[in-house]
Design an enzyme around this catalytic site. Structure first.
Site, short mmCIF file in Angstrom:
data_model
loop_
_atom_site.label_atom_id
_atom_site.label_comp_id
_atom_site.label_asym_id
_atom_site.label_seq_id
_atom_site.Cartn_x
_atom_site.Cartn_y
_atom_site.Cartn_z
N ASN A 9 -8.85 49.14 -3.31
CA ASN A 9 -7.70 48.42 -3.89
C ASN A 9 -7.36 47.29 -2.94
O ASN A 9 -6.78 47.51 -1.88
CB ASN A 9 -6.52 49.40 -4.04
CG ASN A 9 -5.25 48.70 -4.49
OD1 ASN A 9 -5.28 47.52 -4.86
ND2 ASN A 9 -4.14 49.42 -4.44
N LYS A 11 -5.23 44.98 -3.29
CA LYS A 11 -3.82 44.57 -3.35
C LYS A 11 -3.76 43.03 -3.46
O LYS A 11 -4.64 42.42 -4.07
CB LYS A 11 -3.04 45.14 -2.18
CG LYS A 11 -3.26 46.66 -2.06
CD LYS A 11 -2.35 47.36 -1.12
CE LYS A 11 -2.68 48.86 -1.11
NZ LYS A 11 -1.79 49.63 -0.27
N HIS A 95 0.51 52.76 -9.29
CA HIS A 95 0.41 52.71 -7.82
C HIS A 95 1.82 52.76 -7.24
O HIS A 95 2.76 52.19 -7.82
CB HIS A 95 -0.32 51.43 -7.38
CG HIS A 95 -0.63 51.46 -5.92
ND1 HIS A 95 0.31 51.15 -4.96
CD2 HIS A 95 -1.75 51.81 -5.26
CE1 HIS A 95 -0.24 51.30 -3.76
NE2 HIS A 95 -1.50 51.69 -3.92
N GLU A 97 3.25 51.15 -5.01
CA GLU A 97 3.90 49.85 -4.82
C GLU A 97 4.46 49.32 -6.14
O GLU A 97 5.51 48.68 -6.16
CB GLU A 97 2.89 48.87 -4.18
CG GLU A 97 2.64 49.24 -2.72
CD GLU A 97 1.24 48.92 -2.21
OE1 GLU A 97 0.54 48.10 -2.82
OE2 GLU A 97 0.86 49.52 -1.18
N GLU A 167 -1.98 59.73 -3.70
CA GLU A 167 -1.70 58.84 -2.58
C GLU A 167 -0.30 59.12 -2.05
O GLU A 167 0.69 58.59 -2.59
CB GLU A 167 -1.76 57.38 -3.04
CG GLU A 167 -3.11 56.96 -3.58
CD GLU A 167 -3.32 55.46 -3.47
OE1 GLU A 167 -4.23 55.07 -2.73
OE2 GLU A 167 -2.56 54.69 -4.08
N GLY A 173 -0.91 52.53 4.18
CA GLY A 173 -0.74 51.37 5.06
C GLY A 173 -0.05 51.70 6.36
O GLY A 173 0.40 50.79 7.07
N SER A 212 -4.52 55.42 4.11
CA SER A 212 -5.11 55.22 5.44
C SER A 212 -6.49 55.87 5.60
O SER A 212 -6.82 56.39 6.67
CB SER A 212 -4.14 55.70 6.54
OG SER A 212 -2.93 54.96 6.49
P1 13P Z 1 -4.28 52.01 2.77
O1 13P Z 1 -5.70 52.51 2.72
O2 13P Z 1 -4.15 50.63 3.34
O3 13P Z 1 -3.36 53.01 3.38
O4 13P Z 1 -3.80 51.83 1.23
C1 13P Z 1 -3.98 52.90 0.36
C2 13P Z 1 -3.65 52.45 -1.01
O5 13P Z 1 -2.52 52.14 -1.33
C3 13P Z 1 -4.77 52.35 -1.98
O6 13P Z 1 -4.30 52.18 -3.27
#
Ligand code: 13P
Length: 250
Positions: A9, A11, A95, A97, A167, A173, A212
């Site tokens: 992803n 982003k 997601h 976010e 997740e 992150g 992560s």
């Molecule tokens: P990270 O791997 O940067 O923690 O992000 C995970 C994520 O949100 C994948 O959709």
């Protein structure tokens, strides 16, 4: 036997130069005969470029969200059929976010999930708890509620062409990965819940872990019996880091 999927992803990251070199690196460093499948989720402006580079390859691509409506006066939005038109196989829905920053409720996410199926896309339904929810022992209730929003509106059979990504929000992150045992516990909970409604569905559905994931922790996470791959953020932005996770998948 469930396939392992390693999905990136991206982003809101990238440029034409970055997308081209990253995808060329991934094509060079992976193969159709590998034990894991690969997929990437670029931002909308780069789907066309991804389509032209990845067409007829072993790497799939998808959108990061979609509007629940099939078309119409929705300035700035993108429909499932448009993603399909760009060759997308997948689309992320729910997601964290999108939920936290853009206010998508469980009900909104369920509508997007259904719209994805209607457009012939495979939704990757993202679920997971915040740190506060984990600390107050609400993890299972939160994840169950996120799944139930889809099940109660569209039925358990709607998961037949779906993937789930667990997740935990506190692991995204942050560099704080769930331990393999913590992740496995929630994955088993999700699988058991779906199995109790449809045994074949529960045993066949692919459940990815995200939060992560990197080249050092992926092998142990993917070795867990109910973890079928990863949804990777930061470590999917360079071919070297992403391929290290792909390699760890066997
Ligand atoms: P990270 O791997 O940067 O923690 O992000 C995970 C994520 O949100 C994948 O959709």
């Amino acid at each position: 036997m469930r396939r392992v999927l390693v999905a990136g992803n991206w982003k809101m990251h990238g440029s034409k130069t970055m997308v081209r070199s990253l995808l060329e690196g991934l094509l060079a460093g992976s193969s159709a005969d590998g034990n894991a499948d690969l997929a990437v989720f670029p931002s909308f402006p780069y789907l066309s470029l991804a389509q032209s580079i990845l067409a007829d390859s072993h790497i799939q691509w998808g959108g990061q969200t979609l509007n629940p409506n099939p078309q119409g006066a929705h300035t700035g939005e993108t429909s499932g059929s448009m993603l399909n038109d760009m060759g997308c196989h997948y689309v992320l829905v729910g997601h964290s976010e999108r939920r936290a920053i853009y206010g998508e409720s469980n009900a909104d996410v369920a509508l997007r999930f259904s719209a994805a199926l209607d457009a012939g896309l495979k939704p990757v339904l993202c679920v997971g708890e915040t740190r506060e929810e984990r600390e107050s022992e609400q993890t299972e209730a939160v994840v169950a509620g996120q799944l139930d929003a889809v099940i109660s509106s569209f039925g358990i059979d709607s998961f037949k062409h779906a993937t789930i990504a667990y997740e935990p929000v506190w692991a995204i992150g942050t560099g704080l990965t769930a331990t393999p045992q913590q992740a496995q516990h929630v994955h088993a909970f999700i699988r058991d819940k779906l199995s109790s409604l449809n045994g074949i569905m529960g045993s066949q559905i692919q459940i990815l872990y995200g939060g992560s994931v990197n080249g050092s922790n992926a092998a142990e996470l993917f070795a867990q019996s109910d973890i079928d791959g990863g949804l990777v953020g930061g470590a999917s932005l360079t071919a070297e880091d992403f391929l290290a996770i792909y390699t760890a998948a066997g």
